[in-house]
Design an enzyme around this catalytic site. Structure first.
Site, PDB file in Angstrom:
ATOM      1  CB  THR B  17      -9.773   6.450  -3.487  1.00 31.44           C
ATOM      2  OG1 THR B  17      -9.985   5.817  -2.567  1.00 31.44           O
ATOM      3  CG2 THR B  17     -11.167   6.320  -4.770  1.00 31.44           C
ATOM      4  N   GLY B  18      -6.842   5.402  -2.245  1.00 31.24           N
ATOM      5  CA  GLY B  18      -5.684   6.436  -1.627  1.00 31.24           C
ATOM      6  C   GLY B  18      -4.144   6.095  -2.549  1.00 31.24           C
ATOM      7  CD  GLN B  20       1.329   1.122   0.658  1.00 31.34           C
ATOM      8  OE1 GLN B  20      -0.368   0.972   1.088  1.00 31.34           O
ATOM      9  NE2 GLN B  20       1.868   0.424   0.651  1.00 31.34           N
ATOM     10  CE  LYS B  43     -12.535  10.249  -1.382  1.00 31.57           C
ATOM     11  NZ  LYS B  43     -10.850   9.439  -1.030  1.00 31.57           N
ATOM     12  CB  ILE B  96      -1.141  -4.479   1.291  1.00 28.52           C
ATOM     13  CG1 ILE B  96      -0.963  -5.067   0.555  1.00 28.52           C
ATOM     14  CG2 ILE B  96       0.453  -2.804   1.003  1.00 28.52           C
ATOM     15  CD1 ILE B  96      -0.369  -6.209  -0.189  1.00 28.52           C
ATOM     16  CD  GLU B  98       5.918  -2.635   9.321  1.00 31.65           C
ATOM     17  OE1 GLU B  98       5.375  -1.703   8.179  1.00 31.65           O
ATOM     18  OE2 GLU B  98       6.146  -2.730  10.201  1.00 31.65           O
ATOM     19  CE1 TYR B 160       8.905  -7.910  -3.389  1.00 30.55           C
ATOM     20  CE2 TYR B 160      10.198  -5.521  -3.025  1.00 30.55           C
ATOM     21  CZ  TYR B 160       9.199  -6.462  -2.625  1.00 30.55           C
ATOM     22  OH  TYR B 160       7.929  -6.003  -2.256  1.00 30.55           O
ATOM     23  CD  GLU B 210      12.048 -12.322   9.268  1.00 25.82           C
ATOM     24  OE1 GLU B 210      12.260 -12.313   8.449  1.00 25.82           O
ATOM     25  OE2 GLU B 210      10.658 -11.105  10.016  1.00 25.82           O
ATOM     26  CG  HIS B 248       9.217  -7.973   9.837  1.00 28.51           C
ATOM     27  ND1 HIS B 248      10.275  -9.074   8.665  1.00 28.51           N
ATOM     28  CD2 HIS B 248       8.679  -7.220   8.190  1.00 28.51           C
ATOM     29  CE1 HIS B 248       9.451  -8.748   7.514  1.00 28.51           C
ATOM     30  NE2 HIS B 248       9.255  -7.728   7.044  1.00 28.51           N
TER      31      HIS B 248
END
Lengths: 370, 290
Positions: B17-18, B20, B43, B96, B98, B160, B210, B248
């Protein structure tokens, strides 16, 4: 977030690990008073850089008068680029032996790792691998006294020292957990009169855990410019070149810096405008890049969550306020690309769709490259 | 075919419901994912894009039979959400957020190990299986295509860029997995490579790494010993100075460890084709597949 030595020491003391008598010193008078109380002392500059001793950041004082003079000389001095504002006065120790012990998180094994050595007093990276004892911690179990006893035995410690070491390891792990430490390190862990004393310590707290450590004073180690961008909420690292760079996403920003260097250019910075950059912060960040007076500004955007039209709006906003007095190279593809490119073209800014030619052009405009 | 995530996978969204959570619920549905329920404490009874919302994972799983969850709750609550999911039968967990404390992640992955849960992330863009028409993540929908290439990446936008270049070169993907940019993550290069090894549809793998840590070096050892498919690797951070976090939390050269040279050398010695710029990936993959 790295903590000052005196903060680390206080954290050690709070879990019951012995530290030398010490006082935080902010003025020359403080220093004199500290030495009057604790006797001959080391005055240690509280800065977050290694190798303080060699750089003149640790000096000794026998008397209050000497402490006053030494502190006056040290306070305000520049130590490897950091201004010394605080000293820690600590009783001088008659050291018999120097050990090493730390707790950190092993990224590969995904569990805490205890490292210990009888070759303390130097950076652990310089210690031969066979002189280091390692023990991974099962987080379901934690560190119980038997783990400390086994480590003490592995180090060849006996009697009182073995008992004290076992006890210390348990407490150090408690500190690692309670402070969300990335690293807690005692180096050297000294033997003084047959007992263990933590003579120097490092404590790095996980930035992501600061929300539950309100007592921790935030320290931004960055340059003035870095702090300015961090305050916007974006990741920024100053580099020493003259092509200013903005990209979205950490990996993309790193790759963009690499690409500039690949074509022979000199990147001025790393700036991650965020995976879902909006107009406001993007414009603020671009303002900072303009203020750096670089030779060229290179913006490299692959719009996923970030919308190209938002980035274009940010660019135009900054163009209106600052005129962007340096050449600007924009690469813009992805979500809402057409709208973004159209907005820019209406203001006579053209955009590349490929990263390589755009990076090459930025280097060319800076008069660099091959 | 694909790894970890197929069209049969029934998915719940924790934090649906947020802002994002709701936005990406819609994007996942648009891509074809079987998003069967949302979970937002307090909710229950609402809907998000016609997906029913429950108060607890327990209710959501009981009603829908979901076995996968994607977590969008704020980082301070992520551990609670993750442990709730695993306790209630979730076996594929995509994290998801961070800025989850590393010690919380340690607890999450330890619990996952005990229960046999695959954790993707934290700080990841998620996972997408284009040939299966499903995804759990925040990646844009239009840049992927079905095909023979497996991709595993630490970073979102850079992956991407590379996935889109593969798609434009006619090289579609079986599954693209985001490892996440944090120091400690669930699925790593090595575990994802093992999945790709088992997947007959995956003919080549692209690794996007990386600086920081030694996940690439570990993967190199595995590739050398047991990985039978061609690997192309691109690593970011060539120009990164030591001691600085490059965006990161995990991208940092610390005390001489985590350098690009060490990673590239290990991967090259393992027989991977290491390219130096992202736009060289697609051509290298094409060459290896032809």
């Amino acid at each position: 977030m790295k903590q000052y030595e005196y903060v680390a020491k206080q954290a050690l003391a709070a879990v019951g690990i012995p530290i030398p008598a010490g006082r935080v010193v902010r003025t020359a008078d403080d220093a004199a008073a500290a030495v009057r109380e604790i006797g001959p002392a080391a005055l240690k500059a509280q800065v977050l850089v290694g190798g303080r001793g060699k750089a003149g950041g640790i000096r000794f004082a026998q008397s209050p008068e000497e402490a006053r003079a030494v502190a006056a000389a040290m306070l305000g001095m520049d130590l490897k680029g950091y201004r010394v504002q605080t000293l820690y006065a600590e009783a001088k120790l008659a050291i018999d032996q120097e050990l090493y012990v730390s707790v950190t998180t092993d990224r590969n094994r995904k569990v805490p790792l205890i490292m210990a050595s009888t070759a303390g007093g130097v950076e652990i990276e310089e210690v031969a691998d066979e002189s280091i004892v390692r023990r991974h911690v099962d987080p379901r179990v934690g560190v119980l006294p038997y783990a400390g006893r086994e480590l003490a035995a592995d180090l060849g410690l006996e009697g009182t020292l073995a008992r004290e070491f076992a006890d210390l390891v348990v407490k150090l792990y408690q500190l690692y957990q309670s402070h969300d430490a990335e690293l807690v390190e005692i180096n050297p862990l000294t033997v003084v009169g047959g007992h263990l004393v933590a003579a120097d310590a490092r404590l790095n707290i996980d930035d992501s855990a600061l929300f539950r450590h309100r007592e921790v004073e935030p320290i931004d180690e960055g340059s003035v410019l870095e702090q300015k961008v961090h305050a916007i909420g974006l990741a920024y690292v100053e580099l020493d070149g003259d092509i200013a760079i903005m990209a979205n996403g950490a990996g993309m920003a790193m790759a963009t810096v690499d690409a500039i260097q690949h074509f022979g250019g000199r990147p001025a910075n790393f700036l991650d405008a965020g995976g879902g950059a909006s107009v406001g912060p993007t414009a603020q960040a671009l303002d900072v890049l303009v203020s750096m007076k670089p030779k060229v500004i290179f913006i490299n955007i692959f719009g996923g969550i970030t919308r190209c039209d938002d980035v274009a709006r940010a660019i135009l906003q900054v163009k209106r306020t600052t005129g962007i007095p340096v050449p600007l190279v924009v690469r813009l593809v992805g979500t809402n690309e057409r709208e973004g490119v159209a907005l820019l073209e209406a203001e006579a800014i053209s955009a590349y769709s490929e990263m390589a030619p755009a990076a090459e052009r930025a280097v060319q405009l800076a008069g660099e490259g091959r | 075919m694909a790894i970890l995530l197929t069209r049969e996978t029934k998915i719940i969204v924790q934090g649906a419901t947020g802002n994002q959570g709701a936005f990406h619920t819609r994007q996942m549905l648009a891509y074809g994912a079987q998003v069967t329920a949302g979970v937002s404490p307090g909710k229950g009874g609402q809907t998000v894009h016609n997906v029913p919302v429950f108060d607890t994972v327990r209710d959501a799983v009981a009603q829908t039979g979901a076995s996968a969850s994607i977590v969008f709750v704020p980082a301070p609550f992520a551990k609670d959400a993750a442990l709730e999911a695993m306790e209630n039968g979730i076996r594929l967990l995509v994290m998801i957020p961070e800025h989850i404390p590393v010690q919380d992640t340690v607890e999450i992955v330890t619990r996952a190990e005990d229960l046999g849960v695959s954790v993707i992330g934290p700080n990841t863009f998620g996972i997408i299986s284009p040939g299966e028409g499903t995804k759990m993540g925040i990646m844009p929908n239009h840049i992927y295509a079905p095909g023979p290439v497996g991709v595993v990446a630490r970073s979102g936008t850079l992956s991407y860029e590379i996935a889109f270049s593969l798609t434009n070169a006619g090289l579609g993907q079986t599954t693209v997995v985001g490892m996440g940019g944090d120091p400690v993550v669930g699925q790593t290069f090595i575990s994802v490579l093992k999945h790709f090894q088992e997947d007959p549809a995956t003919q080549a793998v692209v690794m996007v790494g990386e600086i920081g840590g030694s996940a690439e070096e570990e993967a190199a050892e595995y590739i050398k010993a047991a990985f039978a498919k061609p690997v192309v690797a691109y690593l970011a951070g060539r120009a990164a100075p030591p001691g600085k976090r490059m965006g990161h939390a995990g991208a940092i050269i610390e005390r001489g460890r985590g350098t690009l040279e060490s990673k590239e050398q290990a991967l090259t010695q393992a027989g991977a084709r290491v390219v130096t710029m992202p736009w060289e990936v697609a051509e290298a993959v094409g060459t290896m597949l032809s």
